[in-house]
Design a protein around this motif. Structure first.
Motif, PDB file in Angstrom:
ATOM      1  N   LEU A 201      37.587  42.245  40.705  1.00 22.11           N
ATOM      2  CA  LEU A 201      38.391  41.238  39.995  1.00 22.11           C
ATOM      3  C   LEU A 201      39.835  41.702  39.897  1.00 22.11           C
ATOM      4  O   LEU A 201      40.768  40.919  40.077  1.00 22.11           O
ATOM      5  CB  LEU A 201      37.834  40.983  38.591  1.00 22.11           C
ATOM      6  CG  LEU A 201      36.642  40.052  38.480  1.00 22.11           C
ATOM      7  CD1 LEU A 201      36.316  39.795  37.025  1.00 22.11           C
ATOM      8  CD2 LEU A 201      36.876  38.728  39.181  1.00 22.11           C
TER       9      LEU A 201
ATOM     10  N   VAL B 113      30.915  36.189  39.211  1.00 22.53           N
ATOM     11  CA  VAL B 113      32.301  35.886  38.825  1.00 22.53           C
ATOM     12  C   VAL B 113      33.255  36.002  40.023  1.00 22.53           C
ATOM     13  O   VAL B 113      34.308  35.360  40.055  1.00 22.53           O
ATOM     14  CB  VAL B 113      32.743  36.775  37.643  1.00 22.53           C
ATOM     15  CG1 VAL B 113      32.869  38.220  38.041  1.00 22.53           C
ATOM     16  CG2 VAL B 113      34.048  36.291  37.059  1.00 22.53           C
ATOM     17  N   TYR B 116      34.891  32.984  41.883  1.00 23.71           N
ATOM     18  CA  TYR B 116      35.828  32.057  41.236  1.00 23.71           C
ATOM     19  C   TYR B 116      36.828  31.405  42.200  1.00 23.71           C
ATOM     20  O   TYR B 116      37.165  30.235  42.014  1.00 23.71           O
ATOM     21  CB  TYR B 116      36.523  32.719  40.027  1.00 23.71           C
ATOM     22  CG  TYR B 116      37.718  33.581  40.329  1.00 23.71           C
ATOM     23  CD1 TYR B 116      38.993  33.034  40.408  1.00 23.71           C
ATOM     24  CD2 TYR B 116      37.584  34.944  40.534  1.00 23.71           C
ATOM     25  CE1 TYR B 116      40.098  33.829  40.691  1.00 23.71           C
ATOM     26  CE2 TYR B 116      38.671  35.739  40.808  1.00 23.71           C
ATOM     27  CZ  TYR B 116      39.923  35.179  40.897  1.00 23.71           C
ATOM     28  OH  TYR B 116      41.003  35.957  41.177  1.00 23.71           O
ATOM     29  N   PHE B 119      35.035  28.366  43.430  1.00 21.48           N
ATOM     30  CA  PHE B 119      34.975  27.324  42.403  1.00 21.48           C
ATOM     31  C   PHE B 119      36.345  26.652  42.253  1.00 21.48           C
ATOM     32  O   PHE B 119      36.421  25.464  41.974  1.00 21.48           O
ATOM     33  CB  PHE B 119      34.525  27.910  41.058  1.00 21.48           C
ATOM     34  CG  PHE B 119      33.035  28.109  40.962  1.00 21.48           C
ATOM     35  CD1 PHE B 119      32.355  28.859  41.901  1.00 21.48           C
ATOM     36  CD2 PHE B 119      32.304  27.544  39.921  1.00 21.48           C
ATOM     37  CE1 PHE B 119      30.989  29.039  41.825  1.00 21.48           C
ATOM     38  CE2 PHE B 119      30.932  27.715  39.830  1.00 21.48           C
ATOM     39  CZ  PHE B 119      30.277  28.472  40.782  1.00 21.48           C
ATOM     40  N   LEU B 120      37.407  27.447  42.451  1.00 22.32           N
ATOM     41  CA  LEU B 120      38.767  26.891  42.366  1.00 22.32           C
ATOM     42  C   LEU B 120      38.967  25.835  43.448  1.00 22.32           C
ATOM     43  O   LEU B 120      39.569  24.783  43.200  1.00 22.32           O
ATOM     44  CB  LEU B 120      39.797  28.000  42.576  1.00 22.32           C
ATOM     45  CG  LEU B 120      40.281  28.774  41.366  1.00 22.32           C
ATOM     46  CD1 LEU B 120      41.271  29.841  41.801  1.00 22.32           C
ATOM     47  CD2 LEU B 120      40.947  27.850  40.355  1.00 22.32           C
ATOM     48  N   ARG B 125      42.111  23.821  39.889  1.00 25.73           N
ATOM     49  CA  ARG B 125      42.515  24.742  38.804  1.00 25.73           C
ATOM     50  C   ARG B 125      42.438  23.970  37.497  1.00 25.73           C
ATOM     51  O   ARG B 125      43.439  23.442  37.016  1.00 25.73           O
ATOM     52  CB  ARG B 125      43.932  25.249  39.085  1.00 25.73           C
ATOM     53  CG  ARG B 125      44.343  26.403  38.222  1.00 25.73           C
ATOM     54  CD  ARG B 125      45.623  27.035  38.722  1.00 25.73           C
ATOM     55  NE  ARG B 125      46.301  27.703  37.622  1.00 25.73           N
ATOM     56  CZ  ARG B 125      47.217  27.135  36.856  1.00 25.73           C
ATOM     57  NH1 ARG B 125      47.584  25.883  37.069  1.00 25.73           N
ATOM     58  NH2 ARG B 125      47.766  27.812  35.875  1.00 25.73           N
ATOM     59  N   THR B 129      36.386  24.258  36.401  1.00 26.31           N
ATOM     60  CA  THR B 129      36.119  25.520  37.109  1.00 26.31           C
ATOM     61  C   THR B 129      35.672  26.585  36.119  1.00 26.31           C
ATOM     62  O   THR B 129      34.691  27.301  36.354  1.00 26.31           O
ATOM     63  CB  THR B 129      37.409  25.998  37.828  1.00 26.31           C
ATOM     64  OG1 THR B 129      37.705  25.068  38.843  1.00 26.31           O
ATOM     65  CG2 THR B 129      37.250  27.367  38.437  1.00 26.31           C
ATOM     66  N   ILE B 130      36.390  26.665  34.990  1.00 23.39           N
ATOM     67  CA  ILE B 130      36.095  27.708  33.993  1.00 23.39           C
ATOM     68  C   ILE B 130      34.703  27.490  33.400  1.00 23.39           C
ATOM     69  O   ILE B 130      33.900  28.424  33.290  1.00 23.39           O
ATOM     70  CB  ILE B 130      37.179  27.702  32.895  1.00 23.39           C
ATOM     71  CG1 ILE B 130      38.545  27.998  33.528  1.00 23.39           C
ATOM     72  CG2 ILE B 130      36.879  28.709  31.805  1.00 23.39           C
ATOM     73  CD1 ILE B 130      39.726  27.767  32.615  1.00 23.39           C
ATOM     74  N   MET B 133      32.018  28.270  35.963  1.00 24.59           N
ATOM     75  CA  MET B 133      31.857  29.722  36.151  1.00 24.59           C
ATOM     76  C   MET B 133      31.022  30.314  35.012  1.00 24.59           C
ATOM     77  O   MET B 133      30.147  31.148  35.241  1.00 24.59           O
ATOM     78  CB  MET B 133      33.222  30.415  36.159  1.00 24.59           C
ATOM     79  CG  MET B 133      33.951  30.451  37.470  1.00 24.59           C
ATOM     80  SD  MET B 133      33.008  31.042  38.863  1.00 24.59           S
ATOM     81  CE  MET B 133      32.384  32.582  38.301  1.00 24.59           C
ATOM     82  N   ASN B 198      32.821  35.573  31.058  1.00 29.30           N
ATOM     83  CA  ASN B 198      33.349  35.005  32.300  1.00 29.30           C
ATOM     84  C   ASN B 198      34.394  33.937  32.044  1.00 29.30           C
ATOM     85  O   ASN B 198      35.368  33.823  32.792  1.00 29.30           O
ATOM     86  CB  ASN B 198      32.204  34.440  33.143  1.00 29.30           C
ATOM     87  CG  ASN B 198      31.487  35.543  33.877  1.00 29.30           C
ATOM     88  OD1 ASN B 198      31.932  35.973  34.920  1.00 29.30           O
ATOM     89  ND2 ASN B 198      30.417  36.044  33.303  1.00 29.30           N
ATOM     90  N   VAL B 202      37.979  34.350  33.562  1.00 24.39           N
ATOM     91  CA  VAL B 202      38.506  33.404  34.565  1.00 24.39           C
ATOM     92  C   VAL B 202      39.781  32.743  34.042  1.00 24.39           C
ATOM     93  O   VAL B 202      40.715  32.510  34.812  1.00 24.39           O
ATOM     94  CB  VAL B 202      37.424  32.361  34.967  1.00 24.39           C
ATOM     95  CG1 VAL B 202      37.998  31.311  35.907  1.00 24.39           C
ATOM     96  CG2 VAL B 202      36.259  33.059  35.640  1.00 24.39           C
ATOM     97  N   ILE B 206      42.953  32.889  36.502  1.00 21.82           N
ATOM     98  CA  ILE B 206      43.581  31.711  37.122  1.00 21.82           C
ATOM     99  C   ILE B 206      44.746  31.198  36.267  1.00 21.82           C
ATOM    100  O   ILE B 206      45.338  30.179  36.589  1.00 21.82           O
ATOM    101  CB  ILE B 206      42.555  30.584  37.413  1.00 21.82           C
ATOM    102  CG1 ILE B 206      42.032  29.918  36.136  1.00 21.82           C
ATOM    103  CG2 ILE B 206      41.393  31.108  38.219  1.00 21.82           C
ATOM    104  CD1 ILE B 206      41.190  28.670  36.397  1.00 21.82           C
TER     105      ILE B 206
END
Lengths: 254, 256
Positions: A201, B113, B116, B119-120, B125, B129-130, B133, B198, B202, B206
Motif C-alpha cells: 500500500l 485492499v 483498490y 475498484f477505482l 473515485r 469505491t470506499i 472495499m 480498509n 482507502v 485515494i
C-alpha cells in the motif's frame, strides 16, 4: 460402502467447483464482449492471459518483485524481532502485561497506512518508509501472538528449566521459543499478511519501484489487462507465501 | 502496601503504563526543545495537543467523521445482509459448502485492499469505491462465522423444530439463526473491524471521503502538528470503535 460414498461426495464437490469456475469465466467473457461497461474495464480472458505471460517474461517485473520481497523481508525481520521481544516481555511479566498490553491490543486493529506520512518524514521517500510501514504492520499480530503463546507454555517445562538452573538465554532458546512455536507461527503468518499489505500500500501511495508501484502505474496509464495480471500474480504469491509458512510449521511439528 | 502487592495491583499497573507514556511524551518535548530532535520532523507534543481542537474546528472533523461513519454503516449493512445470506446458503447446500469454504478462507487471507485501483476503475473515485472495499474486506469472516454458527446448532433444537412441523423457513428464523447469533456476531465484529480499517485506509490512499482524507490533506499541506493530531484522532476513533464492538459482543454472549 463408506469409501464409495466418500468418492461420490468428492466427485460432486469437484463437479460443483468446475461448474462455478466455468460459469464465472463464461460470465466474465460475456461481460467483456457485451460492451455494458466502459471499454477495457473488464478485459477479455485472452487479454488477461497474454498480460500475465508478458508480465512473467519481463525483466522489470522480477526487479520490482525483488525490491518488494526485500522490503517485506527486512520489515518482517525488524517488526518480527520487535514484536517477539515485546510479546515475550508482556507474556512473562504480569505487571508489564497489565501496564501495556491493552495499548498493544487496541492499537493492533487501527489502520496502519495512516502513519505513512509520518514514516515518510522519518525515513524518507525511499525503501526506508516502506520497510517501516511493513514493520509497524507486522509488529502487533506477532507481539500479541507471542504474549499469548508464552502464557500457554506448560508450567512443568518452565520448572524443569529452572530446576536445571538454565540461564535466561537458555530458558528463552530451549524452553520458551520451542514451546510457543504454534502461536508464534500463527503470528508470523498473520504478520506476513499484514506486512505485505502495509509495504505494498505504501508503494502504491508514493514510490518509484516495487509491485505496488507497478499496480498504480498500470492504473495511471489505464493498462487494465496488466493491472489484472499484476493483481492475480500478487494474490498467488501472497497465498503461496502463506501456505509455505504453514507447511514449514507443520513439517517442524511432525 | 508491599512491593509484591503493588506489582499485583491492576490499577497500579495501569497507572504506571499511562504515567510512563506521559513521561515519554515529556522527554520527547524536552529533547525537541533542546534541539536534539528536529522539530520539522517531529513536532512538539504540546503543539500536537493544541492542534487537535484546531483541526476539529477548522477542518470540519465532525462532518468528516459522519462521512466515514456513513461509509462504515453502508458496508456493515451489506455485510450483514449479503454475508449472512451467503453463509446460510453454504450451510443449506452441503456440497456448495464443501466446494467453496476453502475459497472463502483463502479470500480471508488474501490482500484484498490491494485491489483498490481496480475498484477505482470500476466505481470511480467515489464513496461507492470506499464502501465496496470495506465490504469486500469484511465479507469472508462474516460468511465463515455464519456457517460455523449454523452448523453448531444443537441437534436437539433442530429435532424440536421438526417435531413442531416447522417448515424450512420457520426452522431458519425461529431456531437456526437465533442459535447461531453469538457466532454470527463474532463474524460481524471481525468483518466490521476489517471494513473500518480498509475504509479509512482507502480514504487516505485515494484522498477522498472523511477522516482518512483529512490526514492526507494535512500531510500535503505540511501541517505537521495537524497531521500528527489527526492521526491521534483517527487512532482514538478506531480504539473507541473496537472497544464498542467488543462490548456489544460481550453483551450478546449470555444469549448462548
Amino acid at each position: 460402502m463408506n469409501q464409495a460414498h466418500a468418492a461420490a461426495a468428492t466427485r460432486s464437490v469437484t463437479m460443483v467447483r468446475t461448474v462455478i469456475i466455468v460459469a464465472t469465466l463464461a460470465a466474465w467473457e460475456a461481460l467483456a464482449l457485451s460492451g455494458l461497461l466502459f471499454r477495457d474495464v473488464v478485459p477479455s480472458l485472452q487479454a488477461i492471459c497474454s498480460a500475465v505471460f508478458r508480465l512473467l517474461t519481463a525483466a522489470d517485473f522480477y526487479f520490482n518483485l525483488g525490491v518488494t520481497a526485500a522490503e517485506i523481508g527486512v520489515a518482517l525481520i525488524i517488526g518480527g524481532a520487535g514484536g517477539l521481544a515485546v510479546g515475550i516481555l508482556l507474556g512473562a511479566n504480569r505487571f508489564l502485561s497489565r501496564a501495556y498490553e491493552s495499548l498493544v491490543y487496541y492499537l493492533g486493529p487501527t489502520p496502519k497506512i495512516i502513519f505513512f506520512p509520518v514514516m515518510i518524514m522519518w525515513f524518507g521517500v525511499g525503501s526506508g518508509s516502506k520497510i517501516a510501514m511493513g514493520a509497524i504492520s507486522c509488529f502487533f499480530p506477532i507481539a500479541i501472538s507471542a504474549a499469548s503463546g508464552i502464557r500457554q507454555i506448560d508450567r512443568v517445562l518452565i520448572r524443569v528449566g529452572l530446576s536445571f538452573r538454565a540461564s535466561t538465554w537458555q530458558m528463552a532458546t530451549k524452553i520458551y521459543l520451542p514451546a510457543m512455536r504454534g502461536p508464534l507461527v500463527n503470528g508470523m503468518r498473520l504478520g506476513l499478511g499484514v506486512a505485505i499489505i502495509g509495504t505494498l500500500l505504501a508503494q502504491t501511495k508514493l514510490s518509484n519501484r516495487g509491485l505496488g508501484y507497478l499496480i498504480i502505474q498500470a492504473y495511471s496509464t489505464f493498462d487494465m489487462p496488466r493491472m489484472y495480471a499484476l493483481i492475480i500474480v500478487l494474490f498467488m504469491l501472497a497465498v503461496a507465501a502463506n501456505a509455505l509458512i504453514g507447511r514449514l510449521a507443520r513439517s517442524r511439528n511432525s | 502496601m508491599t512491593r509484591a502487592r503493588f506489582a499485583n495491583s491492576a490499577m497500579a499497573a495501569r497507572a504506571f503504563g499511562i504515567g510512563s507514556v506521559v513521561v515519554a511524551l515529556g522527554v520527547v518535548e524536552l529533547l525537541i526543545r533542546a534541539g536534539l530532535i528536529n522539530r520539522f520532523i517531529v513536532p512538539l507534543p504540546s503543539e500536537i495537543a493544541a492542534a487537535v481542537p484546531r483541526i476539529i474546528a477548522e477542518e470540519n472533523v465532525l462532518h468528516r467523521f459522519w462521512q466515514t461513519t456513513q461509509e462504515i454503516l453502508w458496508a456493515s449493512l451489506m455485510l450483514a445482509g449479503i454475508g449472512i445470506a451467503l453463509g446460510a446458503l453454504l450451510y443449506r447446500f452441503r456440497v456448495l459448502r464443501l466446494a467453496c469454504e476453502t475459497w472463502v478462507a483463502a479470500m480471508a487471507a488474501a490482500p484484498i485492499v490491494l485491489m483498490y485501483p481496480l475498484f477505482l476503475v470500476i466505481f470511480g473515485r467515489s464513496a461507492t469505491t470506499i464502501v465496496m472495499m470495506g465490504f469486500a474486506a469484511g465479507l469472508a469472516p462474516v460468511i465463515l462465522k455464519t456457517v460455523e454458527g449454523l452448523s453448531g446448532t444443537r441437534k436437539v433444537l433442530i429435532d424440536v423444530a421438526r417435531s413442531f412441523r416447522l417448515n424450512r423457513s420457520q426452522q431458519f428464523w425461529k431456531v437456526l439463526l437465533p442459535a447461531a447469533l453469538p457466532s454470527v456476531f463474532v463474524g460481524l465484529k471481525l468483518g466490521l473491524i476489517f471494513a473500518m480499517i480498509n475504509i479509512v485506509g482507502v480514504e487516505f490512499l485515494i484522498n477522498f471521503g472523511g477522516l482518512g482524507q483529512l490526514i492526507n490533506e494535512l500531510a500535503e499541506r505540511y501541517d505537521l502538528p495537524g497531521t500528527y493530531g489527526a492521526i491521534c484522532f483517527v487512532v482514538a476513533v478506531s480504539i473507541v470503535f473496537f472497544d464498542l464492538t467488543e462490548r456489544i459482543e460481550r453483551w450478546l454472549r449470555p444469549i448462548q
